[in-house]
Write a protein that holds these residues in place. Structure first.
Motif, PDB file in Angstrom:
ATOM      1  N   LEU A 130       0.804  -1.237  -0.031  1.00  0.00           N
ATOM      2  CA  LEU A 130      -0.266  -0.231   0.047  1.00  0.00           C
ATOM      3  C   LEU A 130       0.810   1.102   0.005  1.00  0.00           C
ATOM      4  N   GLN A 131       1.952   1.129   0.612  1.00  0.00           N
ATOM      5  CA  GLN A 131       2.945   2.392   0.818  1.00  0.00           C
ATOM      6  C   GLN A 131       3.319   2.550  -0.559  1.00  0.00           C
ATOM      7  N   LEU A 132       3.719   1.525  -1.411  1.00  0.00           N
ATOM      8  CA  LEU A 132       4.570   1.439  -2.718  1.00  0.00           C
ATOM      9  C   LEU A 132       3.360   2.226  -3.585  1.00  0.00           C
ATOM     10  N   THR A 133       2.306   1.845  -3.593  1.00  0.00           N
ATOM     11  CA  THR A 133       1.032   2.228  -4.219  1.00  0.00           C
ATOM     12  C   THR A 133       0.867   3.628  -4.229  1.00  0.00           C
ATOM     13  N   ALA A 134       0.861   4.180  -2.953  1.00  0.00           N
ATOM     14  CA  ALA A 134       0.919   5.524  -2.611  1.00  0.00           C
ATOM     15  C   ALA A 134       2.059   6.427  -3.410  1.00  0.00           C
ATOM     16  N   GLN A 135       3.134   5.794  -3.239  1.00  0.00           N
ATOM     17  CA  GLN A 135       4.333   6.345  -3.963  1.00  0.00           C
ATOM     18  C   GLN A 135       3.926   6.622  -5.542  1.00  0.00           C
ATOM     19  N   ALA A 136       3.276   5.433  -6.194  1.00  0.00           N
ATOM     20  CA  ALA A 136       2.949   5.474  -7.481  1.00  0.00           C
ATOM     21  C   ALA A 136       2.020   6.508  -7.788  1.00  0.00           C
ATOM     22  N   ILE A 137       0.984   6.860  -6.849  1.00  0.00           N
ATOM     23  CA  ILE A 137      -0.274   7.788  -7.180  1.00  0.00           C
ATOM     24  C   ILE A 137       0.618   9.116  -7.191  1.00  0.00           C
ATOM     25  N   CYS A 138       1.153   9.285  -6.139  1.00  0.00           N
ATOM     26  CA  CYS A 138       2.163  10.836  -5.953  1.00  0.00           C
ATOM     27  C   CYS A 138       2.769  11.211  -7.289  1.00  0.00           C
ATOM     28  N   LEU A 139       3.695  10.016  -7.911  1.00  0.00           N
ATOM     29  CA  LEU A 139       4.328  10.224  -9.000  1.00  0.00           C
ATOM     30  C   LEU A 139       3.386  10.456 -10.272  1.00  0.00           C
ATOM     31  N   PHE A 186      -0.399  -2.228 -10.030  1.00  0.00           N
ATOM     32  CA  PHE A 186      -1.199  -1.442  -9.099  1.00  0.00           C
ATOM     33  C   PHE A 186      -2.319  -1.544  -9.406  1.00  0.00           C
ATOM     34  N   THR A 187      -3.053  -2.137  -8.954  1.00  0.00           N
ATOM     35  CA  THR A 187      -4.782  -2.322  -9.329  1.00  0.00           C
ATOM     36  C   THR A 187      -5.489  -1.387  -8.723  1.00  0.00           C
ATOM     37  N   ASP A 188      -6.730  -1.565  -9.192  1.00  0.00           N
ATOM     38  CA  ASP A 188      -7.877  -0.597  -8.783  1.00  0.00           C
ATOM     39  C   ASP A 188      -8.159  -0.698  -7.430  1.00  0.00           C
ATOM     40  N   TYR A 189      -7.952  -2.046  -7.055  1.00  0.00           N
ATOM     41  CA  TYR A 189      -8.379  -2.481  -5.494  1.00  0.00           C
ATOM     42  C   TYR A 189      -7.298  -1.698  -4.571  1.00  0.00           C
ATOM     43  N   LEU A 190      -5.671  -1.654  -4.950  1.00  0.00           N
ATOM     44  CA  LEU A 190      -4.925  -1.253  -4.083  1.00  0.00           C
ATOM     45  C   LEU A 190      -4.878   0.325  -4.220  1.00  0.00           C
ATOM     46  N   ARG A 191      -5.366   0.957  -5.236  1.00  0.00           N
ATOM     47  CA  ARG A 191      -5.531   2.430  -5.324  1.00  0.00           C
ATOM     48  C   ARG A 191      -6.631   2.930  -4.412  1.00  0.00           C
ATOM     49  N   GLN A 192      -7.862   2.232  -4.485  1.00  0.00           N
ATOM     50  CA  GLN A 192      -8.953   2.582  -3.614  1.00  0.00           C
ATOM     51  C   GLN A 192      -8.677   2.232  -2.234  1.00  0.00           C
ATOM     52  N   ARG A 193      -7.879   1.361  -1.761  1.00  0.00           N
ATOM     53  CA  ARG A 193      -7.389   1.031  -0.395  1.00  0.00           C
ATOM     54  C   ARG A 193      -6.687   2.350   0.033  1.00  0.00           C
ATOM     55  N   VAL A 194      -5.630   2.724  -0.930  1.00  0.00           N
ATOM     56  CA  VAL A 194      -4.940   3.671  -0.343  1.00  0.00           C
ATOM     57  C   VAL A 194      -5.745   5.049  -0.202  1.00  0.00           C
ATOM     58  N   LYS A 195      -6.623   5.374  -1.155  1.00  0.00           N
ATOM     59  CA  LYS A 195      -7.482   6.508  -1.103  1.00  0.00           C
ATOM     60  C   LYS A 195      -8.355   6.619   0.497  1.00  0.00           C
ATOM     61  N   ASP A 196      -8.975   5.049   0.779  1.00  0.00           N
ATOM     62  CA  ASP A 196      -9.650   5.138   1.867  1.00  0.00           C
ATOM     63  C   ASP A 196      -8.866   5.104   3.156  1.00  0.00           C
ATOM     64  N   ILE A 197      -7.710   4.830   3.287  1.00  0.00           N
ATOM     65  CA  ILE A 197      -6.843   4.671   4.323  1.00  0.00           C
ATOM     66  C   ILE A 197      -6.338   5.976   4.748  1.00  0.00           C
ATOM     67  N   THR A 198      -5.866   6.966   3.619  1.00  0.00           N
ATOM     68  CA  THR A 198      -5.409   8.009   3.831  1.00  0.00           C
ATOM     69  C   THR A 198      -6.659   8.891   4.215  1.00  0.00           C
ATOM     70  N   ALA A 199      -7.771   8.673   3.824  1.00  0.00           N
ATOM     71  CA  ALA A 199      -8.824   9.486   4.180  1.00  0.00           C
ATOM     72  C   ALA A 199      -9.355   9.368   5.602  1.00  0.00           C
ATOM     73  N   GLU A 200      -9.023   8.099   6.065  1.00  0.00           N
ATOM     74  CA  GLU A 200      -9.076   7.894   7.503  1.00  0.00           C
ATOM     75  C   GLU A 200      -8.086   8.242   8.303  1.00  0.00           C
ATOM     76  N   MET A 201      -6.799   8.183   7.830  1.00  0.00           N
ATOM     77  CA  MET A 201      -5.915   8.974   8.601  1.00  0.00           C
ATOM     78  C   MET A 201      -6.047  10.488   8.776  1.00  0.00           C
ATOM     79  N   HIS A 202      -6.456  11.093   7.680  1.00  0.00           N
ATOM     80  CA  HIS A 202      -6.796  12.441   7.948  1.00  0.00           C
ATOM     81  C   HIS A 202      -7.843  12.760   9.165  1.00  0.00           C
TER      82      HIS A 202
END
Length: 218
Positions: A121-130, A156-172
């Motif tokens: 998930l951390q690697l996927t978040a890096q990809a989204i940033c890039l 980087f599947t759609d599932y992983l990308r959505q997980r990152v979005k959900d997790i970062t929203a919860e973190m905030h």
């Protein structure tokens, strides 16, 4: 409303959050930290990868270490251990280099592949940033595991990308409320560097308030 840098959270916190939400809150909200053997070994492994903005050219591959990244959409920022830019006509232009390149983030880890996907998930978040910074599409990245001296390809599947979005929203949400979750003990507590601060066995039976009041009344 424009995003402010002070509202951004650390990208590396995704791994902490997925491992244990309480651990993440203790580190990123309460600013508590304690080293153990695993964290020290992790720092040693990252020493070479984290030489800031070192560029290295190998044939059709451009390697950049410790590349700062951020996402205004997710409101996170951090540093990629390594980003490999491979020459490809479908890629992007890079200042000072001929041709076009596709970026692939590479994350270095001290151990071996685990059942949980916190690292992925951390690697996927890096990809989204890039992708957001470079205006490109990144289909995959790589995890390099020091213990087995081997890299593993991560799509980087759609599932992983959505997980990152959900997790970062919860973190905030946690961060804005300054919320530190209660203890949820498990076998993972034994490998946590904050177990002496968190006191999982004790706090699982008593509230923090009652523990502090007991100490005061001793």
């Amino acid at each position: 409303m424009a995003n402010k840098e002070e509202d951004f959270l650390m990208l590396s916190g995704i791994q902490h959050f997925e491992f244990c939400r309480r651990q993440w809150a203790l580190i990123h909200i309460e600013q508590q930290w304690e080293e153990n053997v695993k964290t020290i070994e992790g720092h040693y492994l990252h020493r070479k990868a984290d030489e800031p903005m070192i560029r290295e050219k190998r044939g059709n591959k451009l390697i950049i270490r410790a590349l700062p990244v951020k996402s205004k959409t997710l409101k996170i920022n951090g540093i990629c251990d390594v980003v490999e830019f491979i020459q490809d006509e479908r890629g992007i232009d890079i200042h000072g280099e001929e041709g076009s390149y596709l970026p692939f983030p590479v994350e270095y880890k001290r151990g071996r592949p685990k059942r949980d996907d916190a690292d992925i998930l951390q690697l996927t978040a890096q990809a989204i940033c890039l992708e957001e910074m470079l205006l490109c599409q990144i289909e995959k990245g790589f995890m390099y595991y020091h213990e087995i001296k081997h890299r593993v390809e991560v799509p980087f599947t759609d599932y992983l990308r959505q997980r990152v979005k959900d997790i970062t929203a919860e973190m905030h949400d946690y961060y804005q409320r300054r919320h530190t979750p209660k203890v949820k003990t498990g076998s993972f507590c034994k490998s946590c560097s904050l177990q002496h601060i968190c006191l999982p066995k004790l706090m699982n039976k008593r509230s923090v308030k009652s523990y502090i009041e007991g100490k005061i009344n001793e």
